[in-house]
Design an enzyme around this catalytic site. Structure first.
Site, short mmCIF file in Angstrom:
data_model
loop_
_atom_site.label_atom_id
_atom_site.label_comp_id
_atom_site.label_asym_id
_atom_site.label_seq_id
_atom_site.Cartn_x
_atom_site.Cartn_y
_atom_site.Cartn_z
N ASP A 206 10.05 44.02 71.90
CA ASP A 206 10.89 44.69 72.88
C ASP A 206 12.36 44.30 72.72
OD1 ASP A 206 8.79 46.05 74.06
OD2 ASP A 206 8.40 44.48 75.54
N SER A 207 13.23 45.20 73.18
CA SER A 207 14.69 44.98 73.16
C SER A 207 15.22 44.74 71.75
CB SER A 207 15.07 43.80 74.07
OG SER A 207 14.64 44.03 75.39
N ARG A 208 14.48 45.22 70.75
CA ARG A 208 14.87 45.10 69.34
C ARG A 208 15.01 43.65 68.88
NH1 ARG A 208 15.61 49.82 67.28
NH2 ARG A 208 16.53 48.96 65.38
N LEU A 209 14.36 42.73 69.59
CA LEU A 209 14.36 41.33 69.17
C LEU A 209 13.09 41.07 68.34
CD1 LEU A 209 15.62 39.71 72.49
CD2 LEU A 209 16.92 40.19 70.40
#
Length: 229
Positions: A206-209
């Site tokens: 998630d959240s490009r992490l």
């Protein structure tokens, strides 16, 4: 398709064959990827992820993108099918007169990508490609459907042709030539093995992490490093 063994180092729980794809993607993104659960051998780690892609019923999980470079430094990209992997590398087959074969013969440095988007996963491989022995190519060629063996003889891969009818005429010619007899391995067709120098496992979060781990060869075997997303 072979692999070093049947271990599943990253499989936390079995995948049901009727599992919902969206739920699987969400599960893998939530679980993420951490160093403690990675296998020390990247081929075994690949084996685990590849089996999970099969169990998730992804269409053609053995499809991979192959990048090569020509003499002018121009890269080209296409999709091929993985037919074998083992401790020595990753194998696919092609016409030796094709563009990709000519580029690999001149410059063996290639990149591979398994884009398992439905599972929020990628496997990226850098390595060197070289032709496999003729005996290995023959062993695989004889397992192909008869139509595929005829097709290997019929297509002047990557060459310009004026119409599809030329291919169909060539297929008809090859069928007459071989009749009901055995179809031999074409001298211009065979396999390449990519010996990996680095293998990266990319798990979407998630959240490009995202979680990214890269295995790199060194004098002691494989070094594992976490990369920023």
């Amino acid at each position: 398709m072979t692999a070093p063994d049947n271990s599943t180092p990253y499989l936390t729980s079995p995948i049901e064959t009727d599992a919902d794809p969206a739920a699987l993607r969400a599960r893998f993104m939530a679980e993420g990827l951490d160093r403690e659960r990675l296998d020390a051998d990247p081929i075994r780690q690949f084996q685990c992820w590849y089996q999970q892609a099969i169990d998730a019923r992804l269409p053609e999980p053995n499809a991979l993108s192959l990048a090569t470079v020509d003499a002018d430094g121009q890269p080209s990209l296409r999709t091929v099918l993985l037919k074998l992997y083992d401790a020595d590398g990753f194998v696919f087959f092609t016409n030796y007169d094709s563009r990709k074969a000519k580029e690999m013969d001149a410059n063996g440095r290639v990149a591979l990508l398994f884009p398992w988007v439905a599972l929020a996963r990628q496997v990226k491989i850098l390595g060197r490609a070289a032709r496999i022995p003729t005996a290995e190519s023959l062993r695989y060629f004889m397992t192909r459907p008869r139509g595929s063996r005829i097709g290997a003889w019929s297509s002047p891969q990557s060459q310009v042709i004026s119409s599809r009818s030329l291919l169909e005429e060539k297929v008809a010619e090859m069928k007459r030539r071989f009749g009901d007899g055995e179809i031999p391995l074409p001298h211009f067709w065979g396999g390449y093995r990519v010996v990996p120098e680095s293998i990266e496992f990319w798990q979407g979060r998630d959240s490009r992490l995202h979680d990214r781990f890269r295995y790199s060869r060194d004098a002691d075997g494989w070094r594992v490093e976490r990369l920023a997303p």
